[in-house]
Design an enzyme around this catalytic site. Structure first.
Site, mmCIF file in Angstrom:
data_model
loop_
_atom_site.group_PDB
_atom_site.id
_atom_site.type_symbol
_atom_site.label_atom_id
_atom_site.label_comp_id
_atom_site.label_asym_id
_atom_site.label_seq_id
_atom_site.Cartn_x
_atom_site.Cartn_y
_atom_site.Cartn_z
ATOM 1 N N GLU A 60 0.817 -1.214 0.000
ATOM 2 C CA GLU A 60 0.000 0.000 0.000
ATOM 3 C C GLU A 60 0.845 1.255 0.000
ATOM 4 O O GLU A 60 1.954 1.255 0.515
ATOM 5 C CB GLU A 60 -0.803 0.076 1.306
ATOM 6 C CG GLU A 60 -1.817 -0.991 1.467
ATOM 7 C CD GLU A 60 -2.536 -0.869 2.810
ATOM 8 O OE1 GLU A 60 -3.196 -1.826 3.177
ATOM 9 O OE2 GLU A 60 -2.434 0.184 3.468
ATOM 10 N N GLY B 76 5.983 -2.505 6.517
ATOM 11 C CA GLY B 76 7.370 -2.969 6.577
ATOM 12 C C GLY B 76 8.246 -2.151 7.502
ATOM 13 O O GLY B 76 7.873 -1.072 7.954
ATOM 14 N N GLU B 77 9.423 -2.700 7.789
ATOM 15 C CA GLU B 77 10.403 -2.028 8.647
ATOM 16 C C GLU B 77 11.594 -1.653 7.758
ATOM 17 O O GLU B 77 12.363 -2.523 7.333
ATOM 18 C CB GLU B 77 10.813 -2.989 9.781
ATOM 19 C CG GLU B 77 12.033 -2.590 10.572
ATOM 20 C CD GLU B 77 12.033 -1.147 11.087
ATOM 21 O OE1 GLU B 77 11.013 -0.694 11.629
ATOM 22 O OE2 GLU B 77 13.069 -0.475 10.913
ATOM 23 N N CYS C 204 -0.625 -2.977 15.174
ATOM 24 C CA CYS C 204 -0.435 -2.688 13.752
ATOM 25 C C CYS C 204 -1.178 -3.667 12.844
ATOM 26 O O CYS C 204 -1.122 -4.880 13.047
ATOM 27 C CB CYS C 204 1.055 -2.707 13.417
ATOM 28 S SG CYS C 204 1.391 -2.368 11.687
ATOM 29 N N CYS D 229 3.316 8.313 1.412
ATOM 30 C CA CYS D 229 3.718 7.377 2.459
ATOM 31 C C CYS D 229 3.832 6.012 1.786
ATOM 32 O O CYS D 229 2.847 5.513 1.231
ATOM 33 C CB CYS D 229 2.655 7.356 3.559
ATOM 34 S SG CYS D 229 2.945 6.063 4.786
ATOM 35 N N CYS E 81 -1.943 2.502 8.302
ATOM 36 C CA CYS E 81 -0.995 1.438 7.976
ATOM 37 C C CYS E 81 -1.591 0.027 7.805
ATOM 38 O O CYS E 81 -2.106 -0.556 8.739
ATOM 39 C CB CYS E 81 0.021 1.424 9.120
ATOM 40 S SG CYS E 81 1.320 0.257 8.946
ATOM 41 N N ASN F 53 -5.102 4.216 15.689
ATOM 42 C CA ASN F 53 -6.125 3.753 14.755
ATOM 43 C C ASN F 53 -6.517 2.350 15.179
ATOM 44 O O ASN F 53 -5.734 1.423 15.007
ATOM 45 C CB ASN F 53 -5.551 3.670 13.340
ATOM 46 C CG ASN F 53 -5.770 4.941 12.572
ATOM 47 O OD1 ASN F 53 -6.900 5.363 12.372
ATOM 48 N ND2 ASN F 53 -4.689 5.552 12.145
ATOM 49 N N CYS G 156 5.645 -7.718 7.213
ATOM 50 C CA CYS G 156 6.580 -7.183 8.215
ATOM 51 C C CYS G 156 6.855 -8.274 9.239
ATOM 52 O O CYS G 156 5.963 -9.063 9.554
ATOM 53 C CB CYS G 156 5.941 -5.969 8.898
ATOM 54 S SG CYS G 156 7.071 -5.091 10.016
ATOM 55 N N CYS H 175 4.135 -5.785 15.818
ATOM 56 C CA CYS H 175 3.610 -4.853 16.828
ATOM 57 C C CYS H 175 2.119 -5.120 17.079
ATOM 58 O O CYS H 175 1.352 -5.349 16.134
ATOM 59 C CB CYS H 175 3.814 -3.403 16.384
ATOM 60 S SG CYS H 175 5.550 -2.991 16.137
HETATM 61 N N1 SAH Z 1 8.145 -0.251 10.780
HETATM 62 C C1 SAH Z 1 8.272 1.172 10.848
HETATM 63 C C2 SAH Z 1 7.437 1.940 9.856
HETATM 64 C C3 SAH Z 1 6.038 1.472 9.579
HETATM 65 S S1 SAH Z 1 4.768 1.845 10.740
HETATM 66 C C4 SAH Z 1 7.970 1.634 12.266
HETATM 67 O O1 SAH Z 1 7.651 0.807 13.100
HETATM 68 O O2 SAH Z 1 8.151 2.804 12.545
HETATM 69 C C5 SAH Z 1 4.548 3.581 10.692
HETATM 70 C C6 SAH Z 1 4.067 4.170 12.008
HETATM 71 O O3 SAH Z 1 2.681 3.848 12.242
HETATM 72 C C7 SAH Z 1 4.825 3.651 13.222
HETATM 73 O O4 SAH Z 1 5.080 4.690 14.097
HETATM 74 C C8 SAH Z 1 3.828 2.671 13.802
HETATM 75 O O5 SAH Z 1 4.133 2.385 15.133
HETATM 76 C C9 SAH Z 1 2.522 3.386 13.573
HETATM 77 N N2 SAH Z 1 1.320 2.559 13.649
HETATM 78 C C10 SAH Z 1 1.133 1.308 13.200
HETATM 79 N N3 SAH Z 1 -0.112 0.892 13.453
HETATM 80 C C11 SAH Z 1 -0.752 1.914 14.057
HETATM 81 C C12 SAH Z 1 -2.072 2.100 14.560
HETATM 82 N N4 SAH Z 1 -2.990 1.134 14.496
HETATM 83 N N5 SAH Z 1 -2.372 3.292 15.112
HETATM 84 C C13 SAH Z 1 -1.452 4.285 15.184
HETATM 85 N N6 SAH Z 1 -0.205 4.161 14.733
HETATM 86 C C14 SAH Z 1 0.164 2.991 14.175
#
Ligand code: SAH
Length: 342
Positions: free
Chosen positions: A94, A161-162, A121, A107, A333, A292, A114, A118
Site C-alpha cells: 500500500e 514494513g520495517e 499494527c 507514504c 498502515c 487507529n 513485516c 507490533c
Molecule cells: N516499521 C516502521 C514503519 C512502519 S509503521 C515503524 O515501526 O516505525 C509507521 C508508524 O505507524 C509507526 O510509528 C507505527 O508504530 C505506527 N502505527 C502502526 N499501526 C498503528 C495504529 N494502528 N495506530 C497508530 N499508529 C500505528
C-alpha cells in the site's frame, strides 16, 4: 532461452550509463531513459525520443513492469488517496498520498509484510513475505503521482514494513529518489520511521543523511514496550535511547519519537515523566499519533492524545499531535491490504 531480465528502475543513471557504454551506446541516453522512468513510463515503447533499435536492445535486457492498481480509495474529507498495488509477483503493498499546505506527501511501503509483529499494527497479522526492491519503492511514488496528478514533494517511509530491516534496498532507493537526474527530492523532505533496530540506527548514522529519523517508541518503559512491540525484547529502551543519542551526535538531526496514545496502557503521568527524561537525553521531539483501532485484532483503545500532550508540555517536552488524514478510507498502515487479503 532468455536470461532473467534486469530491473532497470533499481539502477542508478551512472550504472545505466556504464551499461550503455558497454553496449556501444551514447551515455546521454541514460538521462533520457531515467527521466522517462521517473515520469512513470510503463514501457520502453513510450520513450519516443529513443530510436527503435535501442528500445529493442533495452527491452531484451531490462524489465519495467509497472505495478497494477489493485485498489484505490479517495477521501472525501481531505483528498487523501490510498493505493493498493499488485506487484510483479502478485504480492500487494500500500501507499498513501496526503495533501498538505506545504506540498504532497507519499507514504510508502518498504516490505511486503513485516516481521516486527507490533500489537497495534494492521500489517503485523499477515506476516512477512519479502523485501521490496528499490524500484518497487520508487514505483509507489512514480505511479501514484501519475495516477493522482499530485506532484510529490515529500516522502515518508511509514507504510508496510520495517525500513531498517531492508537496509540496502532502502539506501539505494534513497539515492535514486534524491538523484538530480530523477525526482531530485531532497533528504530533508524524507522521513524514515523505524520500530527501533539499534544496529540499523547506527548504520544509518554512518551514512550521515539529512533525512528525518522517526523512532516508533510507544512506551518509555521496557515492561509496557515489550507488551506492544516484540522488538523491545531484543533492545531495551535504554539501549535504544543510547543509539538515538549517538545518532543525534553524529548527524545533528533531531529525532522524532512516534507515540500512539493507548488508553490505560501508555498514557499515565509517570509515563509522561519517563518519556520527558528520554526526550531530554536525546534532544528529540514527540509526535503523538491518535491510535487507529485495528478491527478484531485486540482490545487496544485510543487514549486522550490532547491530555497526554498537556502532561508532556508541563514537563517541557516539545510535542505535536499528528493530524489525522483519510480517516474515512482506512488510510492507516496496512488496513487496505488487510481487507483485501481476507
Ligand atoms: N516499521 C516502521 C514503519 C512502519 S509503521 C515503524 O515501526 O516505525 C509507521 C508508524 O505507524 C509507526 O510509528 C507505527 O508504530 C505506527 N502505527 C502502526 N499501526 C498503528 C495504529 N494502528 N495506530 C497508530 N499508529 C500505528
Amino acid at each position: 532461452m532468455q536470461n532473467e531480465k534486469i530491473d532497470i528502475k533499481s539502477m542508478t543513471p551512472e550504472e545505466l550509463r556504464q551499461w550503455l557504454a558497454e553496449h556501444g551506446q551514447a551515455g546521454f541516453r541514460a538521462k533520457q531513459i531515467f527521466s522517462w522512468l521517473s515520469r512513470g513510463a510503463g514501457s520502453f515503447e513510450e520513450m519516443s525520443n529513443i530510436g527503435l533499435p535501442l528500445r529493442e536492445l533495452l527491452e531484451s535486457h531490462f524489465f519495467i513492469s509497472p505495478p497494477e492498481i489493485a485498489g484505490k480509495q479517495v477521501s472525501e474529507d481531505d483528498g487523501t488517496v490510498k493505493y493498493l498495488w499488485r506487484l510483479r509477483d502478485g504480492n500487494m503493498v500500500e501507499s498513501v498520498v496526503m495533501r498538505y499546505g506545504y506540498g504532497n506527501t507519499a507514504c510508502i511501503s518498504t516490505q511486503a509484510g513485516c516481521r516486527m509483529g507490533c500489537a497495534f499494527c494492521a500489517s503485523a497479522g499477515l506476516g512477512f513475505i519479502r523485501n521490496l526492491a528499490p524500484s518497487e519503492m520508487l514505483d509507489q511514488i512514480w505511479y501514484s503521482q501519475k495516477d493522482s496528478g499530485a506532484q510529490i514533494s515529500n516522502i515518508v517511509l511509514m507504510g508496510i514494513g520495517e525500513p531498517l530491516d531492508n537496509f540496502d534496498n532502502v539506501m539505494r532507493f534513497l539515492s535514486l529518489v534524491n538523484h538530480p537526474e530523477g525526482m531530485n527530492i531532497g533528504m530533508r523532505h524524507i522521513s524514515l520511521s523505524t520500530c527501533g533496530l539499534v544496529e540499523g540506527i547506527d548504520k544509518l548514522a554512518d551514512h550521515d543523511l539529512q533525512l528525518t529519523l522517526s523512532v516508533s517508541l510507544h512506551a518509555p518503559d521496557d515492561e509496557t514496550r515489550r507488551k506492544l512491540m516484540p522488538v523491545a525484547a531484543k533492545y531495551s529502551v535504554n539501549a535504544l535511547t543510547d543509539a538515538c543519542v549517538r545518532y543525534y551526535n553524529k548527524t545533528g538531526r533531531r529525532i522524532s519519537f512516534e507515540y500512539a496514545v493507548i488508553k490505560g496502557v501508555n498514557d499515565s503521568r509517570k509515563q509522561a515523566r519517563q518519556l520527558s527524561e528520554l526526550i531530554k537525553r536525546t534532544r528529540g521531539h514527540v509526535n503523538l499519533i491518535p491510535l487507529n483501532p485495528v478491527e478484531g485484532e485486540n482490545r487496544l483503545e485510543p487514549g486522550d492524545a490532547a491530555r497526554f500532550a498537556a502532561m508532556l508540555k508541563a514537563y517541557g517536552v516539545n510535542v505535536t499531535i499528528r493530524r489525522r488524514l483519510g480517516g474515512d478510507i482506512d488510510a492507516a498502515c496496512g488496513q487496505l491490504r488487510r481487507k483485501g487479503a481476507r
